[in-house]
Design a protein around this motif. Structure first.
Motif, PDB file in Angstrom:
ATOM      1  N   LEU A 196      33.332  25.025  -7.327  1.00  0.00           N
ATOM      2  CA  LEU A 196      33.859  25.402  -6.003  1.00  0.00           C
ATOM      3  C   LEU A 196      34.433  24.190  -5.287  1.00  0.00           C
ATOM      4  N   ASN A 197      33.749  23.049  -5.452  1.00  0.00           N
ATOM      5  CA  ASN A 197      34.263  21.808  -4.848  1.00  0.00           C
ATOM      6  C   ASN A 197      35.606  21.425  -5.438  1.00  0.00           C
ATOM      7  N   THR A 198      35.712  21.582  -6.750  1.00  0.00           N
ATOM      8  CA  THR A 198      36.977  21.235  -7.403  1.00  0.00           C
ATOM      9  C   THR A 198      38.092  22.173  -6.939  1.00  0.00           C
ATOM     10  N   TYR A 199      37.759  23.453  -6.807  1.00  0.00           N
ATOM     11  CA  TYR A 199      38.762  24.395  -6.311  1.00  0.00           C
ATOM     12  C   TYR A 199      39.179  24.046  -4.874  1.00  0.00           C
ATOM     13  N   ALA A 200      38.184  23.633  -4.079  1.00  0.00           N
ATOM     14  CA  ALA A 200      38.498  23.261  -2.700  1.00  0.00           C
ATOM     15  C   ALA A 200      39.447  22.062  -2.695  1.00  0.00           C
ATOM     16  N   LEU A 201      39.160  21.120  -3.572  1.00  0.00           N
ATOM     17  CA  LEU A 201      40.038  19.948  -3.702  1.00  0.00           C
ATOM     18  C   LEU A 201      41.443  20.381  -4.134  1.00  0.00           C
ATOM     19  N   ALA A 202      41.494  21.256  -5.122  1.00  0.00           N
ATOM     20  CA  ALA A 202      42.783  21.728  -5.635  1.00  0.00           C
ATOM     21  C   ALA A 202      43.597  22.385  -4.528  1.00  0.00           C
ATOM     22  N   LYS A 203      42.886  23.115  -3.677  1.00  0.00           N
ATOM     23  CA  LYS A 203      43.557  23.831  -2.598  1.00  0.00           C
ATOM     24  C   LYS A 203      44.214  22.854  -1.612  1.00  0.00           C
ATOM     25  N   ARG A 204      43.554  21.696  -1.437  1.00  0.00           N
ATOM     26  CA  ARG A 204      44.087  20.698  -0.506  1.00  0.00           C
ATOM     27  C   ARG A 204      45.273  19.930  -1.065  1.00  0.00           C
ATOM     28  N   LEU A 205      45.350  19.825  -2.381  1.00  0.00           N
ATOM     29  CA  LEU A 205      46.393  18.992  -2.972  1.00  0.00           C
ATOM     30  C   LEU A 205      47.748  19.705  -2.916  1.00  0.00           C
ATOM     31  N   LYS A 206      48.746  18.951  -2.399  1.00  0.00           N
ATOM     32  CA  LYS A 206      50.033  19.574  -2.082  1.00  0.00           C
ATOM     33  C   LYS A 206      50.823  20.013  -3.312  1.00  0.00           C
ATOM     34  N   ASN A 207      50.677  19.280  -4.400  1.00  0.00           N
ATOM     35  CA  ASN A 207      51.503  19.595  -5.561  1.00  0.00           C
ATOM     36  C   ASN A 207      50.748  20.342  -6.655  1.00  0.00           C
ATOM     37  N   ILE A 208      49.660  20.954  -6.228  1.00  0.00           N
ATOM     38  CA  ILE A 208      48.863  21.771  -7.148  1.00  0.00           C
ATOM     39  C   ILE A 208      48.870  23.207  -6.660  1.00  0.00           C
ATOM     40  N   GLU A 209      49.103  24.114  -7.582  1.00  0.00           N
ATOM     41  CA  GLU A 209      49.035  25.531  -7.230  1.00  0.00           C
ATOM     42  C   GLU A 209      47.961  26.185  -8.098  1.00  0.00           C
ATOM     43  N   VAL A 210      46.919  26.680  -7.444  1.00  0.00           N
ATOM     44  CA  VAL A 210      45.803  27.266  -8.191  1.00  0.00           C
ATOM     45  C   VAL A 210      46.174  28.668  -8.661  1.00  0.00           C
TER      46      VAL A 210
END
Ligand code: PLP
Length: 422
Positions: free
Chosen positions: A179-193
């Motif tokens: 969940l933490n990693t997903y939260a991080l991914a969500k914050r990163l501008k050039n990443i689309e989950v």
């Protein structure tokens, strides 16, 4: 079902006798059946008919271009674990938007290549990898589509070296940390989950672990939805086992039925990454007996293929059936089939009942299509074997036997070792 069977006393691959091919091209060689590969892919893929899904063949099980082209023509995608595998998949004509990229050690240049190629998604295996990928995507002004590979921590009965989704394996991210990693991914501008992925292990002969893993993915899916993440893909990886000896793995239809039931009405695309189940029983390794000898009450059949050609027996203690290319109709005896490599671990079959092979006889090592050639090496400076694809009465060499020149390709003697200075 596969297309390796005896006609009278002769082993055939489809409509060609294996002995005939051996006469034409010499030994050892890997021999694949076109109809078997195609049938296995179709049976697997059609088992999921009606369910939104994508079948991404796992290249590490077998990455020959001809085989990849065959699967591309069937509409297959690819699961790659390196830049080299990505290169092969693209070269074989597999659509980039059907390629997923897994692996714990993706390098920056491999990630760049994958981004530029427009692959469907990265299966990210750590926070640091996620950050690195974000940076690379930013530099190239693009967005990287990702799934996080989680470790669902399900228990398995298979060889410990091929268990990947339990406890302290290096693969994926523990589900509780994800969940933490997903939260991080969500914050990163050039990443689309885009998804959640896992791959729990290989050569699994029971359905339950898959169902358990899928349940855990679904649970996570709900949590992520609540976090506002739009998950479109669930990737269950590969791992469905095959019959090498007396295993009774589930049929792809049973496997698919169980997954369908577990998935229920959720709206996503299921990604599957089968390797072994497609290609394992679609290939054999053909070798010739060089010598026989006895020592300390043991009988050895020495053949011209070794652990460098097929390492599974040595590495995993795996069983591969040994069959004569010409049936002998004599009593079986116990012997070990060993290769020419200077290692005690160099065996293809240990203390097995087999026909009384003589020098010159051809031997078929069955179920060698997966993790056979793809794990072959040049150890002992042995050129890697040829690979041959049979379709009906036709055979094609799909990889030439390596030559001695191939062995030293790229090697250079520096100037200070030139003759004049020695
Ligand atoms: C090895 C691997 C596969 C294929 O496994 P099989 O047991 O051959 O089906 C699929 N996905 C990933 C991530 C793998 O590492």
């Amino acid at each position: 079902m596969n297309y390796f069977s005896y006609k009278q006393d002769d082993l055939y691959c489809e409509d060609l006798s294996v002995a005939y091919i051996a006469e034409q091209i010499g030994t050892p060689f890997y021999l694949y059946s076109y109809s078997t590969i195609r049938r296995h892919f179709q049976v697997f893929n059609n088992a999921f008919k009606g369910l939104d899904h994508l079948t991404c063949f796992s290249l590490k099980s077998n990455s020959n271009l001809a085989i990849l082209r065959l699967l591309a023509l069937e509409g297959g995608g690819a699961d790659v674990v390196s830049g080299g595998e990505l290169f092969r998949a693209l070269r074989a004509g597999i659509a980039p938007d059907k390629i997923v990229y897994s692996g714990v050690g993706k390098t920056p240049s491999d990630m760049e290549l994958a981004l530029k190629s427009g692959i469907l998604m990265f299966n990210v295996e750590s926070d640091q990898e996620l950050q690195a990928l974000n940076g690379i995507a930013e530099n190239s002004g693009s967005k990287a589509m990702i799934a996080i590979r989680i470790n669902p921590d399900v228990e398995l009965k298979t060889h410990p070296y091929i268990v990947t989704g339990f406890g302290e394996s290096k693969f994926g991210i523990p589900i509780k940390d994800s969940l933490n990693t997903y939260a991080l991914a969500k914050r990163l501008k050039n990443i689309e989950v885009k998804g959640i992925s896992c791959h729990i292990g290989s050569q699994l002969t029971e359905i339950d672990p898959f169902v358990e893993a899928l349940r855990k993915l679904r649970e996570l899916y709900r949590k992520l939805k609540n976090m506002g993440l739009d998950i479109k893909f669930l990737n269950l990886g590969g791992g469905l086992g095959i019959t090498y000896h007396d295993e009774e793995p589930p049929h792809p239809l049973e496997y698919a039925r169980a997954l369908r039931e577990t998935i229920g009405a959720n709206k996503f695309t299921l990604i599957l990454e089968p390797g072994r189940v497609i290609i394992g029983n679609a290939g054999i390794l053909v070798t010739r007996v060089l010598y026989t000898k006895s020592a300390a009450n043991k009988r050895f059949i020495i053949v011209d293929a070794g652990m460098n050609d097929l390492i599974r027996p040595t590495l995993y203690d795996s069983f591969h059936a040994v069959q004569p290319v010409k049936m002998a109709h004599s009593d079986m005896f116990t012997a070990s089939l060993v290769g020419p490599i200077c290692e005690t671990g160099d065996f293809l079959a240990k203390d097995r009942k087999m026909p009384p092979f003589k020098p010159g006889d051809l031997v078929a090592i069955m179920s060698a299509g997966a993790y056979g050639f793809s794990m072959a090496s040049n150890y002992n400076s042995r050129p890697r074997p040829a690979e041959v694809l049979v379709k009906g009465k036709l055979f094609s060499i799909i990889r030439a036997r390596e030559t001695y020149d191939d062995l030293i390709n790229g090697e250079m003697i520096p100037e200070f070792l030139e003759k004049s200075s020695v």
